[in-house]
Motif scaffolding. Structure first.
Motif, PDB file in Angstrom:
ATOM      1  N   LYS A 181      -7.627  -7.312  -2.384  1.00 31.85           N
ATOM      2  CA  LYS A 181      -8.681  -6.556  -3.056  1.00 31.85           C
ATOM      3  C   LYS A 181      -9.209  -7.298  -4.285  1.00 31.85           C
ATOM      4  O   LYS A 181     -10.420  -7.413  -4.482  1.00 31.85           O
ATOM      5  N   HIS A 182      -8.317  -7.795  -5.106  1.00 29.40           N
ATOM      6  CA  HIS A 182      -8.722  -8.415  -6.367  1.00 29.40           C
ATOM      7  C   HIS A 182      -9.261  -9.833  -6.216  1.00 29.40           C
ATOM      8  O   HIS A 182     -10.032 -10.286  -7.049  1.00 29.40           O
ATOM      9  N   LEU A 183      -8.854 -10.526  -5.164  1.00 24.43           N
ATOM     10  CA  LEU A 183      -9.311 -11.902  -4.987  1.00 24.43           C
ATOM     11  C   LEU A 183     -10.352 -12.048  -3.886  1.00 24.43           C
ATOM     12  O   LEU A 183     -10.856 -13.137  -3.653  1.00 24.43           O
ATOM     13  N   ASN A 184     -10.607 -10.933  -3.179  1.00 22.81           N
ATOM     14  CA  ASN A 184     -11.561 -10.956  -2.084  1.00 22.81           C
ATOM     15  C   ASN A 184     -11.190 -12.006  -1.032  1.00 22.81           C
ATOM     16  O   ASN A 184     -12.010 -12.822  -0.625  1.00 22.81           O
ATOM     17  N   VAL A 185      -9.907 -11.979  -0.638  1.00 22.73           N
ATOM     18  CA  VAL A 185      -9.406 -12.864   0.412  1.00 22.73           C
ATOM     19  C   VAL A 185      -8.663 -12.017   1.432  1.00 22.73           C
ATOM     20  O   VAL A 185      -8.281 -10.888   1.163  1.00 22.73           O
ATOM     21  N   LYS A 186      -8.450 -12.573   2.588  1.00 21.93           N
ATOM     22  CA  LYS A 186      -7.689 -11.912   3.642  1.00 21.93           C
ATOM     23  C   LYS A 186      -6.335 -12.606   3.760  1.00 21.93           C
ATOM     24  O   LYS A 186      -6.266 -13.827   3.856  1.00 21.93           O
ATOM     25  N   ALA A 187      -5.275 -11.834   3.761  1.00 20.82           N
ATOM     26  CA  ALA A 187      -3.927 -12.392   3.872  1.00 20.82           C
ATOM     27  C   ALA A 187      -3.633 -12.828   5.304  1.00 20.82           C
ATOM     28  O   ALA A 187      -4.049 -12.176   6.262  1.00 20.82           O
ATOM     29  N   LYS A 188      -2.929 -13.920   5.419  1.00 17.89           N
ATOM     30  CA  LYS A 188      -2.373 -14.363   6.697  1.00 17.89           C
ATOM     31  C   LYS A 188      -0.974 -13.759   6.760  1.00 17.89           C
ATOM     32  O   LYS A 188      -0.098 -14.114   5.979  1.00 17.89           O
ATOM     33  N   VAL A 189      -0.776 -12.802   7.644  1.00 11.53           N
ATOM     34  CA  VAL A 189       0.514 -12.119   7.770  1.00 11.53           C
ATOM     35  C   VAL A 189       1.410 -12.935   8.698  1.00 11.53           C
ATOM     36  O   VAL A 189       1.011 -13.298   9.805  1.00 11.53           O
ATOM     37  N   VAL A 190       2.614 -13.224   8.206  1.00 14.93           N
ATOM     38  CA  VAL A 190       3.553 -14.072   8.928  1.00 14.93           C
ATOM     39  C   VAL A 190       4.829 -13.291   9.204  1.00 14.93           C
ATOM     40  O   VAL A 190       5.414 -12.701   8.296  1.00 14.93           O
ATOM     41  N   GLY A 191       5.246 -13.279  10.459  1.00 16.29           N
ATOM     42  CA  GLY A 191       6.502 -12.634  10.828  1.00 16.29           C
ATOM     43  C   GLY A 191       6.306 -11.197  11.282  1.00 16.29           C
ATOM     44  O   GLY A 191       5.258 -10.596  11.082  1.00 16.29           O
ATOM     45  N   THR A 192       7.357 -10.672  11.881  1.00 15.94           N
ATOM     46  CA  THR A 192       7.372  -9.309  12.371  1.00 15.94           C
ATOM     47  C   THR A 192       8.494  -8.554  11.680  1.00 15.94           C
ATOM     48  O   THR A 192       9.636  -9.022  11.675  1.00 15.94           O
ATOM     49  N   PRO A 193       8.193  -7.406  11.076  1.00 17.88           N
ATOM     50  CA  PRO A 193       9.245  -6.662  10.381  1.00 17.88           C
ATOM     51  C   PRO A 193      10.400  -6.284  11.304  1.00 17.88           C
ATOM     52  O   PRO A 193      10.199  -5.989  12.478  1.00 17.88           O
ATOM     53  N   SER A 194      11.585  -6.330  10.753  1.00 21.90           N
ATOM     54  CA  SER A 194      12.781  -5.850  11.446  1.00 21.90           C
ATOM     55  C   SER A 194      13.672  -5.184  10.404  1.00 21.90           C
ATOM     56  O   SER A 194      13.517  -5.434   9.204  1.00 21.90           O
ATOM     57  N   PRO A 195      14.582  -4.344  10.845  1.00 22.65           N
ATOM     58  CA  PRO A 195      15.399  -3.586   9.880  1.00 22.65           C
ATOM     59  C   PRO A 195      16.226  -4.491   8.962  1.00 22.65           C
ATOM     60  O   PRO A 195      16.689  -5.553   9.359  1.00 22.65           O
ATOM     61  N   ALA A 196      16.400  -4.002   7.745  1.00 23.75           N
ATOM     62  CA  ALA A 196      17.226  -4.705   6.767  1.00 23.75           C
ATOM     63  C   ALA A 196      18.684  -4.702   7.218  1.00 23.75           C
ATOM     64  O   ALA A 196      19.101  -3.839   7.994  1.00 23.75           O
TER      65      ALA A 196
END
Length: 192
Positions: free
Chosen positions: A61-76
């Motif tokens: 929002k603040h930098l007007n960029v799109k994040a590259k999401v890396v990885g798939t969440p898994s339980p802690a």
């Protein structure tokens, strides 16, 4: 304050940075690559992955960029480094690749990570491009253990030890201890 973002220490740094950006928007003209780590790389609580995503969304929002999401969440899990490191290898490899690609495009790299362990893969790439880099490590712990010195076996507590070449994580090294400034540290193990 970003709604829902309650990460001790880091949220203060992030909010100060975002305030700085907001007040200096016209003077700042930089190309950013925003990488958001979402794969488990040593997470002991499920909130760390959520916190990384909330941080990335605030930066988008603040930098007007799109994040590259890396990885798939898994339980802690509460595991030790010998179990965690192989399980984290896919996410760490992706983080390393995205960091390298971002630096090759001469972007300023911002990493919204879920744990310190993500830096096992990213800091060696940064040091490779900028050998004289100084790292400001904001953490309650020194994170300079090795598998031989760690009392807990927690991978996140060994990151700087690996990146500074005290043990081989498999992701590289190259940083000198003199290039690291520890901020907020109050819990340092005797062997660190």
């Amino acid at each position: 304050m970003v709604e829902g973002l309650k990460i001790e220490g880091f949220s203060v740094v992030l909010m100060l940075y975002l305030e700085f950006l907001s007040s200096n928007q016209r003077r700042i003209s930089m190309s950013y690559s925003l990488i958001c780590s979402q794969g488990r790389v040593g997470d002991k609580t499920n909130n760390t992955i959520r916190g990384a995503m909330l941080t990335a969304k605030a930066l988008e929002k603040h930098l007007n960029v799109k994040a590259k999401v890396v990885g798939t969440p898994s339980p802690a899990k509460n595991d030790n480094w010998e179990e965690c490191l192989p399980e984290a290898s896919k996410t760490l490899g992706l983080l390393q690749r995205e960091t390298r690609n971002s630096l090759l495009s001469n972007s300023k790299v911002l990493l919204a990570s879920n744990t310190c362990s993500a830096s096992l893969a990213t800091l060696p790439i940064v040091v490779g491009k900028y050998p004289d880099v100084m790292v400001l490590w904001v953490d309650a712990h020194g994170d300079f253990n090795t598998p031989d010195t760690s009392e807990s076996g927690y991978l996140g507590g060994m990151v700087l030890g690996a990146v500074c070449g005290q043990w081989n994580s498999g992701y590289g090294a190259g940083l000198k201890p003199s290039q690291v400034a520890l901020i907020g540290v109050h819990d340092i193990d005797g062997e660190e």
